[in-house]
Write a protein that holds these residues in place. Structure first.
Motif, PDB file in Angstrom:
ATOM      1  N   SER A   1      48.194 -11.546  25.528  1.00  0.00           N
ATOM      2  CA  SER A   1      49.149 -12.447  24.884  1.00  0.00           C
ATOM      3  C   SER A   1      49.184 -12.155  23.381  1.00  0.00           C
ATOM      4  O   SER A   1      48.253 -11.549  22.831  1.00  0.00           O
ATOM      5  CB  SER A   1      48.749 -13.902  25.112  1.00  0.00           C
ATOM      6  N   VAL A   2      50.247 -12.602  22.727  1.00  0.00           N
ATOM      7  CA  VAL A   2      50.351 -12.457  21.273  1.00  0.00           C
ATOM      8  C   VAL A   2      49.152 -13.134  20.603  1.00  0.00           C
ATOM      9  O   VAL A   2      48.562 -12.596  19.669  1.00  0.00           O
ATOM     10  CB  VAL A   2      51.679 -13.049  20.750  1.00  0.00           C
TER      11      VAL A   2
ATOM     12  N   SER B   1      50.209 -12.450  11.797  1.00  0.00           N
ATOM     13  CA  SER B   1      50.994 -13.566  12.327  1.00  0.00           C
ATOM     14  C   SER B   1      51.355 -13.254  13.772  1.00  0.00           C
ATOM     15  O   SER B   1      50.981 -12.208  14.297  1.00  0.00           O
ATOM     16  CB  SER B   1      52.279 -13.768  11.500  1.00  0.00           C
ATOM     17  N   ASP B   2      52.086 -14.136  14.416  1.00  0.00           N
ATOM     18  CA  ASP B   2      52.516 -13.912  15.803  1.00  0.00           C
ATOM     19  C   ASP B   2      53.577 -12.823  15.912  1.00  0.00           C
ATOM     20  O   ASP B   2      53.861 -12.359  17.006  1.00  0.00           O
ATOM     21  CB  ASP B   2      53.051 -15.204  16.425  1.00  0.00           C
TER      22      ASP B   2
ATOM     23  N   MET C   1      54.919  -7.243  16.829  1.00  0.00           N
ATOM     24  CA  MET C   1      54.593  -7.809  18.134  1.00  0.00           C
ATOM     25  C   MET C   1      55.699  -8.737  18.604  1.00  0.00           C
ATOM     26  O   MET C   1      56.233  -9.522  17.826  1.00  0.00           O
ATOM     27  CB  MET C   1      53.266  -8.576  18.059  1.00  0.00           C
ATOM     28  N   ASN C   2      56.000  -8.635  19.885  1.00  0.00           N
ATOM     29  CA  ASN C   2      57.022  -9.465  20.491  1.00  0.00           C
ATOM     30  C   ASN C   2      56.516  -9.907  21.864  1.00  0.00           C
ATOM     31  O   ASN C   2      56.283  -9.062  22.737  1.00  0.00           O
ATOM     32  CB  ASN C   2      58.330  -8.664  20.616  1.00  0.00           C
ATOM     33  N   ALA C   3      56.348 -11.203  22.059  1.00  0.00           N
ATOM     34  CA  ALA C   3      55.856 -11.713  23.340  1.00  0.00           C
ATOM     35  C   ALA C   3      56.883 -11.445  24.436  1.00  0.00           C
ATOM     36  O   ALA C   3      58.053 -11.784  24.297  1.00  0.00           O
ATOM     37  CB  ALA C   3      55.570 -13.203  23.246  1.00  0.00           C
ATOM     38  N   VAL C   4      56.436 -10.814  25.516  1.00  0.00           N
ATOM     39  CA  VAL C   4      57.294 -10.574  26.670  1.00  0.00           C
ATOM     40  C   VAL C   4      57.153 -11.764  27.625  1.00  0.00           C
ATOM     41  O   VAL C   4      58.135 -12.289  28.132  1.00  0.00           O
ATOM     42  CB  VAL C   4      56.903  -9.252  27.383  1.00  0.00           C
ATOM     43  N   ASN C   5      55.908 -12.171  27.846  1.00  0.00           N
ATOM     44  CA  ASN C   5      55.594 -13.391  28.597  1.00  0.00           C
ATOM     45  C   ASN C   5      54.221 -13.858  28.116  1.00  0.00           C
ATOM     46  O   ASN C   5      53.702 -13.320  27.137  1.00  0.00           O
ATOM     47  CB  ASN C   5      55.659 -13.149  30.119  1.00  0.00           C
TER      48      ASN C   5
END
Length: 128
Positions: A13-14, A63-64, A84-88
């Motif tokens: 996860s992020v 950061s996120d 970074m980019n959250a996919v799920n």
């Protein structure tokens, strides 16, 4: 000089990545083959790879959305960003982007080794 690594999918996860990338000691596990020296510091780290000069980086932002590492040396001005980019909730897309202000001679000398370094870091991050 701008260099971009390929976009990868990391099975974390992020939040997990962010926690890891705040700790300078955790960067040692991401270093490519040929690591000859690694020294964690409070705000960053210093490392040396076979055939390359010693490089000191400071962790400038976590950061996120991104992690920003900047050169700790005033003689070379550059930064390495991990976007970074959250996919799920369990996967994150990551891309490394290098931006440096080098004269043409330095650029010619460092472009290929830097590209190899970014590719190697990308491979290590992908294995997390």
């Amino acid at each position: 000089m701008n260099l971009e690594g390929r976009k990868i999918l990391v099975n974390k996860s992020v939040g997990e990545l962010t926690q890891m990338l705040k700790n300078s000691q955790d960067y040692e596990h991401l270093m490519p083959e040929g690591l000859q020296k690694f020294e964690a510091r409070e705000d960053g780290f210093k490392f040396a790879l076979k055939g390359m000069p010693e490089i000191a980086l400071k962790i400038d932002e976590v950061s996120d959305q991104q992690v920003v590492l900047k050169s700790a040396s005033s003689s070379l001005e550059f930064e390495l960003k991990g976007l970074m980019n959250a996919v799920n909730e369990n996967q994150t897309e990551v891309q490394l982007v290098f931006d440096g202000k080098f004269n043409p001679f330095i650029k010619m000398m460092v472009e290929k080794p830097l590209k190899n370094f970014i590719d190697s870091l990308t491979d290590k991050i992908e294995q997390l």
